[in-house]
Write a protein that holds these residues in place. Sequence first.
Motif, mmCIF file in Angstrom:
data_model
loop_
_atom_site.group_PDB
_atom_site.id
_atom_site.type_symbol
_atom_site.label_atom_id
_atom_site.label_comp_id
_atom_site.label_asym_id
_atom_site.label_seq_id
_atom_site.Cartn_x
_atom_site.Cartn_y
_atom_site.Cartn_z
ATOM 1 N N ASN A 95 0.851 -1.200 0.000
ATOM 2 C CA ASN A 95 0.000 0.000 0.000
ATOM 3 C C ASN A 95 0.884 1.247 0.000
ATOM 4 N N PHE A 97 1.304 3.839 -1.840
ATOM 5 C CA PHE A 97 0.840 5.196 -2.164
ATOM 6 C C PHE A 97 -0.548 5.455 -1.601
ATOM 7 N N GLN A 98 -0.882 6.727 -1.437
ATOM 8 C CA GLN A 98 -2.213 7.084 -0.958
ATOM 9 C C GLN A 98 -2.984 7.767 -2.086
ATOM 10 N N CYS A 99 -2.751 9.073 -2.312
ATOM 11 C CA CYS A 99 -3.490 9.714 -3.409
ATOM 12 C C CYS A 99 -3.022 9.187 -4.756
ATOM 13 N N GLY A 100 -1.782 8.745 -4.853
ATOM 14 C CA GLY A 100 -1.287 8.070 -6.049
ATOM 15 C C GLY A 100 -0.714 8.973 -7.123
ATOM 16 N N ALA A 103 2.938 8.464 -7.735
ATOM 17 C CA ALA A 103 3.377 7.072 -7.904
ATOM 18 C C ALA A 103 4.182 6.842 -9.188
ATOM 19 N N CYS A 136 1.540 12.594 1.066
ATOM 20 C CA CYS A 136 0.571 11.748 1.798
ATOM 21 C C CYS A 136 1.218 10.754 2.764
ATOM 22 N N THR A 137 2.248 10.058 2.302
ATOM 23 C CA THR A 137 2.583 8.782 2.952
ATOM 24 C C THR A 137 3.625 8.854 4.051
ATOM 25 N N ASN A 141 6.116 3.388 3.512
ATOM 26 C CA ASN A 141 5.779 2.202 2.730
ATOM 27 C C ASN A 141 6.461 2.191 1.367
#
Lengths: 153, 778
Positions: A95, A97-100, A103, A136-137, A141
């Motif tokens: 997991n 990334f969050q908003c992506g 990425a 975000c992260t 991760n």
Amino acid sequence: MKREINFTLNGDPVSIEVRPNEKLLDVLRDHLGVKSPKHGCGRGECGACSVLLNGKSIRSCITLAVEVDGQEIVTLEGLEKNGLTDLQKSFLKHNAFQCGFCAPGFTISATELLNNNPHPDENEIREAISGNLCRCTGYKNIVGAILDVAKKK
Amino acid sequence: MKKLKYVGKNAVRIDGLAKITGAAEYTDDIEFGPKLLFVGVLESPYAHALIKNIDTSEAEKVPGVRAVISGKDFPEKFGLYLKDNSIFPIDRVRYVGEQVAAVIATTQEIADNAVKLIKVDYEPLPVLQSPLDAIKPDAVLIHPDLGSYEVVPWLYPQPGTNIAHVRKIRKGNVDKAFKEADFVLEDWYHVPHVVHAPLETHISVSLFTLDGRLTMWNSTQSPHTQRNIIAHSLKIPHKDVRVIASFVGGGFGGKAGINMEVIGAVAAMKVPGHPVKVRWTRKQEFENTSQRQELYAHIKMGVKKDGTITALEHKLYWDVGASAEYGSNVVNATGFSATGPYRIPNVSIDSYAIYTNRPPCGAYRGFGYSEFHFGLESHIDRMAKMLKMDPVEFRKKNAISRKDKVAYGVEMNPTGIQECIDKVAEAIEWGKEDKSPDPNKIRAKGFASAWKAPAMPPNESSAAFIKFSEDGSINILVSGMELGQGFMTAMAKIAAEELSLPLEKIRVELPDTDRNPYEWQTVASHVTWSCGNAVRRAAIDARNQILETVSRAYHIDKSNLYLEDGQVKSYTDSEFKLPFENFVINGIEMPDGTYRGGPIMGKGMFMPEFSSAKVNPETGQGGHPNVHYTTGAGAVEIEIDKETGRIKVLKAAEAFDAGKAINPDLVKDQIVGGFVQGLGTALWEEVKFDKNGRILNPNFTDYKIPTALDVPPVMIPIIVEVPQPDGPFGARGIAEHTMIPVMPAVANAVENALGVRIKSVPLTPEKILNALKEKEEK
């Protein structure tokens, strides 16, 4: 005044007319439909627009399209041409990334790192991705996912 | 309680594959074809000036320019809570970067070049950059028409001043309590403006067609709220406004409500049939979206020798910038809650929203709570020092509990704050000294507690549809937004649990106000709770329809039927197994060839019917403005280099009471991500202005957000679960909260390391070295 440039994009030959002041990022996104590199800052500060130029990660928002004439460009679309890479699988599992939005850029930087140094340690990973911003992260991760691939290779 | 199969279990996030493959579509990734037009915006060079004249004639002549628009074309005001914001200003500009006019053209380059040909005559006015100046009686008025603006009934603008709102709380008798206290301490604290810095800047594409329809593709946390504001301000029927939301590349509150999207909407109305794109540059993202409020806080606290807090006077002077349309509610929400998570019998709070000539401020992850906790939690540590009491013990002794009432008189919800404090203290090894091997470096730890309630209108609501397809899979239609926080995965799991359906069979759809049911906004860390309740009810509704259909077709009593792994099963007949795909669309065939049932469609909605914003304006008592509080704690271990003044965080721990973690992994990811965002504000981030109100650092070179090299090597996220009675499976939100303890925890660690108290953030090397120098000189 437009000028024709020829380059390899994700393994395929591309021929396109560009204006001399057009950025590679805009040509990729607006004329060639390659959407994985993102507009983040327009100044080469955030890394969201990263692509590989002859295997080296560059910021396509501050690269003129004419500069890539005769060169080889690879984006996230090219990396996954034959299915998910080990790095992508690891990003998914962690997991990462969050908003992506960041990425694709991280994937480019991490791919460059692992191509040049298949077994980086955590510090080398952090150094390699320090030009890519993620809001975000907290990076935990992302680093963990790359480290996982580095250990398995 | 039934054993849970999906809720509370870890899983790969359901939007993960889209994001790691680049398949996730963001607004700027959508193709709009050759008719697409672009918008260039003329920005105010002045922080405060009268507009005497706007001449757009030269710009209009440029080939490729389709239209030039300004305040004379669209004089409407808009706003979420207080309608003080202009689509384009008419008579005056109020901050540097404010949109004065816009050019619509065939390319961005043509639009941007034509903008330079617009001539504006300005008459400069005095510039106010501090709320402490702007609140003075003789200050120039930034909104002379404040008294004429539309406003929700629970905000109180003060016409004839620069005060957009004041929230007061009065409980007990603070004057008497201060006289009777054994120790009293008062001081000022300062938190500057910071920005959200999402990687994706604001973007909006609008299309107006001659049938009266306005369609917008926006990067937004608030599709329905945007539709409501646009429809209301531009007088278009709601049914004709459609907001479609793609994935959002970071929100953090910055994409809540509405701001630059209004420019796109009116631009599109000028060129019917053409999609019109407005995309902010990074500089515009700094100058003309919304920032976090600046805060000057004055805190006076009284304690008894035994460590009981008896009185708090908290005055909060918020710089909300040039518009308080959204920020006024930040000021309101923090006014109600500025006691922090403590039981305090005598309270006086005044929270002022003050206009200045800085960019408008609004929602920012934490909604004002990070800012006031900096002062409050710094003060708590200082009071503990006066008492010679351990600061963790002092917090535990005064921490609010279920049986206490909050400052506005409502009973506290169930809370795991004691457990959060204990677990963080344990994780950071509170009390255990750690020495750096380098004599120039000092290590120390710092602690802070936190709480936050969702700040919402009392009648906020969420709704959900669940649609079955032929193969027994479902699409969940909601208008909550996946910002990266894991919303989609949480909704999928809630539905999975009620329908006993594996996650692979569930999609959660991005918002489209035409197709998806209502959601107020994805803000306030409330969608897991509010939209989660709606999804749960929709799933229960679908389940009832399934059981009803099967019961009618097979003449089995509903109470004998249950769902398991995408099948209907019977308690009384172990052979009976009916997969969903056999009937959820086409029904069940009867012996005579007729069918029973039909498409299964669950619907659910949720509104907290106990909430009320009706309070006494002088005391804040009498209503129920907040639905519940989430509590927690955080701590850091830092190392300070005495020669350079640089702070390095070696280790961090945070615990929050999630009630029930729907996705434990993703809750932990929120804690880590929020901690690091908080660390940016504690150590580096500050928007700098020159004396004319111009931002000096509107880029990532001069405004530094944390990189992978800046984060602590050890970050320990901890989940505590004391269920929220009205939450889905007991859940309450935690996403914003994770930022809140960081600034004070680091400041407290600095005092523990060096014996100096720094009362403003960021805690720069310069401040550290100056504080050390001052200490030596004493």
